[in-house]
Design a protein around this motif. Sequence first.
Motif, PDB file in Angstrom:
ATOM      1  N   TYR A  30      61.174  -4.477 -34.998  1.00 14.28           N
ATOM      2  CA  TYR A  30      62.047  -4.541 -36.165  1.00 14.28           C
ATOM      3  C   TYR A  30      63.514  -4.654 -35.702  1.00 14.28           C
ATOM      4  CZ  TYR A  30      58.312  -2.642 -39.274  1.00 14.28           C
ATOM      5  OH  TYR A  30      57.179  -2.429 -39.999  1.00 14.28           O
ATOM      6  N   THR A  31      64.370  -5.104 -36.595  1.00 12.16           N
ATOM      7  CA  THR A  31      65.807  -5.085 -36.324  1.00 12.16           C
ATOM      8  C   THR A  31      66.291  -3.637 -36.349  1.00 12.16           C
ATOM      9  OG1 THR A  31      66.099  -7.223 -37.373  1.00 12.16           O
ATOM     10  CG2 THR A  31      68.056  -5.830 -37.241  1.00 12.16           C
ATOM     11  N   PHE A  32      67.196  -3.306 -35.450  1.00  9.92           N
ATOM     12  CA  PHE A  32      67.761  -1.957 -35.421  1.00  9.92           C
ATOM     13  C   PHE A  32      69.214  -2.017 -35.858  1.00  9.92           C
ATOM     14  CE2 PHE A  32      70.124   1.244 -32.811  1.00  9.92           C
ATOM     15  CZ  PHE A  32      69.751   2.335 -33.572  1.00  9.92           C
ATOM     16  N   VAL A  33      69.590  -1.175 -36.814  1.00  6.21           N
ATOM     17  CA  VAL A  33      70.979  -1.127 -37.259  1.00  6.21           C
ATOM     18  C   VAL A  33      71.507   0.296 -37.108  1.00  6.21           C
ATOM     19  CG1 VAL A  33      72.580  -1.531 -39.162  1.00  6.21           C
ATOM     20  CG2 VAL A  33      70.584  -3.012 -38.897  1.00  6.21           C
ATOM     21  N   ASP A  34      72.471   0.455 -36.201  1.00  8.15           N
ATOM     22  CA  ASP A  34      73.116   1.742 -35.954  1.00  8.15           C
ATOM     23  C   ASP A  34      74.383   1.763 -36.823  1.00  8.15           C
ATOM     24  OD1 ASP A  34      74.691   3.792 -34.990  1.00  8.15           O
ATOM     25  OD2 ASP A  34      74.505   3.221 -32.875  1.00  8.15           O
ATOM     26  N   THR A  35      74.312   2.406 -37.985  1.00  8.65           N
ATOM     27  CA  THR A  35      75.452   2.331 -38.904  1.00  8.65           C
ATOM     28  C   THR A  35      76.649   3.136 -38.398  1.00  8.65           C
ATOM     29  OG1 THR A  35      74.641   4.141 -40.281  1.00  8.65           O
ATOM     30  CG2 THR A  35      73.996   1.904 -40.926  1.00  8.65           C
ATOM     31  N   GLY A  36      76.394   4.153 -37.570  1.00 10.71           N
ATOM     32  CA  GLY A  36      77.512   4.884 -36.962  1.00 10.71           C
ATOM     33  C   GLY A  36      78.349   3.942 -36.110  1.00 10.71           C
ATOM     34  N   ALA A  37      77.668   3.002 -35.410  1.00 10.28           N
ATOM     35  CA  ALA A  37      78.390   2.026 -34.585  1.00 10.28           C
ATOM     36  C   ALA A  37      79.282   1.157 -35.457  1.00 10.28           C
ATOM     37  CB  ALA A  37      77.393   1.162 -33.802  1.00 10.28           C
ATOM     38  N   GLU A  69      78.478  -7.517 -35.166  1.00 12.06           N
ATOM     39  CA  GLU A  69      77.148  -8.066 -34.870  1.00 12.06           C
ATOM     40  C   GLU A  69      76.439  -7.243 -33.815  1.00 12.06           C
ATOM     41  OE1 GLU A  69      77.638 -12.316 -34.118  1.00 12.06           O
ATOM     42  OE2 GLU A  69      78.737 -12.315 -36.023  1.00 12.06           O
ATOM     43  N   PHE A  70      75.120  -7.115 -34.008  1.00 15.34           N
ATOM     44  CA  PHE A  70      74.295  -6.392 -33.044  1.00 15.34           C
ATOM     45  C   PHE A  70      73.481  -7.395 -32.246  1.00 15.34           C
ATOM     46  CE2 PHE A  70      74.829  -3.243 -36.483  1.00 15.34           C
ATOM     47  CZ  PHE A  70      75.362  -2.205 -35.742  1.00 15.34           C
ATOM     48  N   SER A  81      79.099  -6.318 -31.014  1.00 19.34           N
ATOM     49  CA  SER A  81      80.315  -7.124 -30.889  1.00 19.34           C
ATOM     50  C   SER A  81      81.118  -7.067 -32.175  1.00 19.34           C
ATOM     51  CB  SER A  81      79.988  -8.566 -30.501  1.00 19.34           C
ATOM     52  OG  SER A  81      79.498  -9.265 -31.617  1.00 19.34           O
ATOM     53  N   LEU A  82      82.423  -7.147 -31.987  1.00 20.74           N
ATOM     54  CA  LEU A  82      83.375  -7.061 -33.085  1.00 20.74           C
ATOM     55  C   LEU A  82      84.239  -8.319 -33.027  1.00 20.74           C
ATOM     56  CD1 LEU A  82      84.861  -5.423 -35.262  1.00 20.74           C
ATOM     57  CD2 LEU A  82      86.074  -4.233 -33.452  1.00 20.74           C
ATOM     58  N   ASP A  83      84.170  -9.123 -34.076  1.00 20.39           N
ATOM     59  CA  ASP A  83      84.886 -10.398 -34.108  1.00 20.39           C
ATOM     60  C   ASP A  83      84.659 -11.204 -32.830  1.00 20.39           C
ATOM     61  OD1 ASP A  83      85.768  -9.851 -36.644  1.00 20.39           O
ATOM     62  OD2 ASP A  83      87.646  -8.955 -35.976  1.00 20.39           O
ATOM     63  N   VAL A  87      82.044  -4.798 -27.719  1.00 17.33           N
ATOM     64  CA  VAL A  87      82.751  -3.509 -27.832  1.00 17.33           C
ATOM     65  C   VAL A  87      81.799  -2.319 -27.615  1.00 17.33           C
ATOM     66  CG1 VAL A  87      84.593  -4.338 -29.381  1.00 17.33           C
ATOM     67  CG2 VAL A  87      82.431  -3.518 -30.358  1.00 17.33           C
ATOM     68  N   THR A  88      80.655  -2.601 -26.998  1.00 14.53           N
ATOM     69  CA  THR A  88      79.608  -1.571 -26.859  1.00 14.53           C
ATOM     70  C   THR A  88      80.164  -0.269 -26.264  1.00 14.53           C
ATOM     71  OG1 THR A  88      78.195  -3.461 -26.361  1.00 14.53           O
ATOM     72  CG2 THR A  88      77.203  -1.278 -26.122  1.00 14.53           C
TER      73      THR A  88
END
Length: 228
Positions: A30-37, A69-70, A81-83, A87-88
């Motif tokens: 499944y796709t993983f989404v870390d919302t804290g990130a 983006e993850f 990544s940010l823009d 940025v990990t």
Amino acid sequence: MPRHHQIAIDGPAGAGKSTVARAVAERLGYTFVDTGAMYRCVALAMLRSGLTLDDAAAVGELAERLQIEFGPLQAGQQPVSLDGQEVTAAIRTPEVHAVVSPVSAIPAVRAALLRQQQAYGEQGPVVMEGRDIQTVVLPAAQTKVYLDASPAERARRRHAELPPGSGSVGDVEAAIRERDARDSGRANAPLRAAPEAVHLLTDGLSVEQVIERILDLARAAVRAGGSR
Ligand code: DC
């Protein structure tokens, strides 16, 4: 009922959510989404653009414009990544840590990220991890898990990850209790479990035991008709 299987994992800092949620996503494909990130990305962007917490409206606008983006999970790690820029590591610095909780309390920031998080939930099967996933972001998720551990246990885990000389376990525990109070006491999307969530207290459990328990719940939800 959502079109795809949604697994919502919430709980306080240091409950072991990220490690476990990432592993569950990897094993299920499944796709993983870390919302804290995602909140950390907004905090980093705020610091980089010279804005402060006093500029709540501008920080909210910034959150609207950011491209977060993850990358694909690789051996338990997920690049962020940010823009377009990776940025990990940059979102895990003490500077970001110091401002992320108040940044996450800005209503316009939460509204901007909520839209992006819900879009992930629509795209395909997902494991999403955070504080308000089962109550606010994906309230129809077929699988809802509230992961917790005692403050002392969470402090021990966090302390073990910190570089030497970062303060005592007691200091870490005090900071954890303070952050819990802030995250659960705020009016907008406070940390809390959905009434139907399965609570897992992870004190004394291995990471593998927690992963297996969630995989059992996920399989049961799929058998019960939660489509993928
Ligand atoms: O899980 P974390 O430490 O990376 O989260 C960073 C901050 O973001 C933390 O202060 C809680 C906040 N957060 C939130 O308010 N809502 C979420 N869904 C996820 C994180």
